[in-house]
Write an enzyme that holds these catalytic residues in place. Structure first.
Site, short mmCIF file in Angstrom:
data_model
loop_
_atom_site.label_atom_id
_atom_site.label_comp_id
_atom_site.label_asym_id
_atom_site.label_seq_id
_atom_site.Cartn_x
_atom_site.Cartn_y
_atom_site.Cartn_z
N LYS A 19 -15.98 -2.30 3.07
CA LYS A 19 -14.18 -2.69 1.86
C LYS A 19 -13.75 -1.97 2.28
CE LYS A 19 -15.72 -6.32 -0.72
NZ LYS A 19 -16.99 -6.53 -0.05
N ASP A 20 -12.52 -1.90 2.10
CA ASP A 20 -11.08 -1.51 2.54
C ASP A 20 -10.85 -0.12 2.77
OD1 ASP A 20 -8.86 -0.79 4.22
OD2 ASP A 20 -7.32 -2.16 2.32
N LYS A 21 -10.44 1.05 3.22
CA LYS A 21 -10.39 2.56 2.86
C LYS A 21 -9.10 2.20 1.68
CE LYS A 21 -9.41 6.75 4.09
NZ LYS A 21 -9.86 8.05 5.78
N LYS B 6 0.60 -1.66 -0.73
CA LYS B 6 -0.16 -0.09 0.21
C LYS B 6 1.11 1.45 0.34
CE LYS B 6 -3.99 -2.44 1.98
NZ LYS B 6 -5.15 -1.75 3.02
#
Length: 641
Positions: free
Chosen positions: A273-275, A129
């Site tokens: 869901k993910d940020k 990330k």
């Protein structure tokens, strides 16, 4: 010809049949191995590992964001219009310490029971990330279909506004409506006079509906424009694919609600869901047309809506089969041979199905400690753990709120320090102001139920992680007599003569509760000892408050990802994307071309996971590296900065 005055107002809620939303899915006695007591992860972990943020900000505390068990967006209705987009933005400029300094107080994997690996390959480092576009999640629906945004067209029927309705408005009218919708002016309404017949006013109403604005007509004659209603032949729910960048599902629903001017609880979905990622998932909304939704594509950044269809039913949390991940690990140090060994092990053996670091919060007070205090009925401790000053990464306004609380013990005074009052701290302070310091149970009850349950589920996860590490240390990666496996939804013991009929991928371990059984070997006593050390009775997991009674559940200890593939690519520019997204493909962008050699190397991984498993735990197995924010910030190099 009649003169009609039309007033278009900002801030109204255009809601039809809002009470007809999806009932909350309560997971009461879930006994499936992939399932956990909450469904907020869906294979996605909302933790920012932040190896290489140029100017990293404090991560959000777990308690301020998560909504762990409801298919509808849970927002306090009286506060929907308050601080609408301020939940995660305010206060970051107030940080005095560096992010790395603050995270010295954070948790590591060992703190939450994550200690073992299943593979023997040599680990290597990589950046996860570095860019949120390096982590892409596509939802897998209950039919096994992977959600993709590949069609922006709008289904048309005779009830949609006709094209000639646009001619009713002047260019100035349209500009006024655009500015009203996008909050570009301070006006709350726009008055438009239209010299028209009743049918043209009706067309105007339909067209303005596309702009998602409330309409009030004052007709100075007997004209009675047709009331715009939802067609009976059309399904009540518009399903669509939501592509979003760098926003979690709850925040995204709140933004859509704001621009549609509806309540968030008319939306439903299968999982959050993910940020810090690009995510693609299916959403359903009650009686909002595809035209209105498609118009948002002109208004919003980092969102794209498409693949519209009308259905008779909403979506339900947990209906998904899982998620497919495309992950890039940049600047890897491993040799091609190391990468091959690591990925082959992931494909063939899998990884330990630990609850990831996000489950336990990011500050010096882990969420499982609050959960333990709730189970112990230690309500003063619950209050202190949530509100007391703490070391670690937090936004400035939360720090000031905690300091005020420590100094005055005045909930109203501390609450005034919070510009964002929807966080758990703000809700608890509001409850204390309402019920008083002697009724902490009722004050805590102000917090939405799913957020309250998050704490005790965190404690269960902490126990599960610790016990699984003990199980693997004691017996390795093979089934043994006394282990548990599932037959349907029922857990049974592996007997001496049955061991060869099972593999480690069949073995489950219980999350503690009153309706589960424990293994018939040393780990059973380890469960008992761990809970006893926390002043809890493993034989009596029912709480005096029903909401906090734990029935328990079962979870597989090893997960083997599906559809695993990988490649190592060379690149020179850390800022270039290394694969195309759905939006890139819609725009016709060619896929990136890689040179045979470059300054850096990246590992691009694809794999699918069932719900409630953590992608970062799979990546942890590949890298053999602690995935906690604390550890990742300590690994930063000058190249990363």
């Amino acid at each position: 010809m009649e003169m009609t005055s039309v007033s278009l107002k900002r801030g109204c809620l255009v809601v039809e049949d809002n009470d007809s939303v999806t009932p909350q899915e309560e997971t009461k006695k879930q006994k499936v191995s992939e399932g956990c007591l909450t469904s907020s992860q869906d294979g996605v972990e909302n933790v920012d590992l932040r190896h290489s943020e140029n100017k990293p900000g404090a991560p959000e505390a777990e308690s301020t964001v998560k909504d762990v068990g409801n298919s509808s967006a849970q927002v306090q209705e009286e506060e929907v219009e308050e601080e609408e987009d301020g939940l995660s933005e305010a206060g970051e400029e107030e940080e005095a310490e560096s992010f790395a300094d603050m995270m010295k107080h954070g948790l590591t994997e060992v703190d939450v029971g994550i200690t073992k690996f299943v593979s023997s390959h040599q680990g290597f480092s990589g950046i996860l990330k570095e860019r949120y576009s390096d982590f892409v999640v596509h939802e897998i629906g209950k039919d096994g279909r992977v959600s993709h945004l590949d069609d922006l067209s709008v289904p048309v029927d005779e009830e949609d506004p006709p094209e000639d309705a646009l001619t009713v408005l002047t260019a100035e009218n349209k500009q006024q409506l655009e500015e009203l919708q996008l909050f570009k002016n301070k006006e709350t309404s726009v008055a438009i006079e239209v010299c028209s017949t009743g049918s043209e006013v009706s067309g105007l109403a339909c067209w303005v509906d596309v702009f998602m604005l409330c309409i009030r007509t004052e007709v100075r004659a007997a004209a009675d424009p047709r009331k715009h209603s939802w067609p009976k032949s059309r399904g009540s729910y518009c399903h669509f694919v939501l592509y979003k960048e760098n926003k979690d599902t709850m925040d995204a629903i709140n933004v859509l609600s704001k621009y549609l001017r509806v309540k968030p609880n008319i939306f439903s979905y299968m999982g959050t869901k993910d940020k810090r990622a690009i995510t693609v998932q299916e959403i359903a909304v009650l009686k909002i047309s595809a035209q209105r939704l498609a118009h948002l594509n002109k208004c919003l950044m980092n969102f794209k809506l498409g693949n519209f269809s009308y259905q008779k039913t909403p979506l339900k949390l947990g209906e998904l089969q899982g998620n497919h991940f495309t992950v890039v690990l940049r600047n890897i140090t491993g040799t091609d041979e190391q990468v091959q060994q690591a990925m082959q092990s992931l494909k063939e053996t899998g990884f330990i199905n630990y609850y990831g670091m996000q489950r336990f919060g990011t500050t010096a007070v882990p969420t499982y400690q609050v959960g333990r205090a709730i189970l112990q009925n230690s309500w003063t401790e619950v209050m202190d753990l949530i509100l007391k000053p703490r070391s670690g990464a937090e936004k400035g306004y939360l720090v000031k709120c905690r300091e005020e609380w420590a100094k005055t013990k005045d909930p109203a005074s501390a609450l005034r320090k919070l510009p964002v009052k929807r966080c758990v701290e703000g809700q608890l302070l509001r409850g204390l102001s309402q019920y008083g310091m002697k009724n902490i149970v009722s004050a805590f009850g102000i917090i939405p139920r799913n957020n309250r349950l998050m704490y005790i589920h965190s404690y269960q996860s902490y126990v599960w992680n610790t016990m699984v590490s003990r199980r693997i240390e004691e017996y390795g990666l093979r089934p043994v007599p006394g282990d548990l496996v599932l037959k349907g939804a029922t857990a049974t013991y592996i007997e001496d003569g049955d061991v060869n009929n099972y593999s480690i991928h069949d073995v489950v371990m219980p999350l503690p509760g009153f309706d589960v059984i424990y293994p018939k070997h040393k780990i059973s006593e380890a469960y008992r000892e761990m809970l006893a050390a926390d002043n809890l009775d493993i034989d009596n997991m029912r709480h005096t408050i029903r909401d906090y009674s734990l029935s328990g559940a079962y979870r597989k200890i090893i997960i083997r990802p599906q559809n695993v593939s990988w490649e190592v690519v060379a690149y020179d520019d850390p800022k270039i994307p290394l694969f195309n997204t759905d939006v890139d493909n819609l725009e016709g962008k060619p896929p990136p071309v890689f040179a045979s050699e470059g300054k850096y190397r990246a590992l691009k991984m694809d794999f699918s996971l069932p719900p409630s498993t953590y992608a970062t735990m799979a990546i942890r197995e590949v890298l053999k590296m602690d995935t906690s924010i604390k550890n990742q910030t300590q690994l930063n190099t000058s190249w990363l900065r």
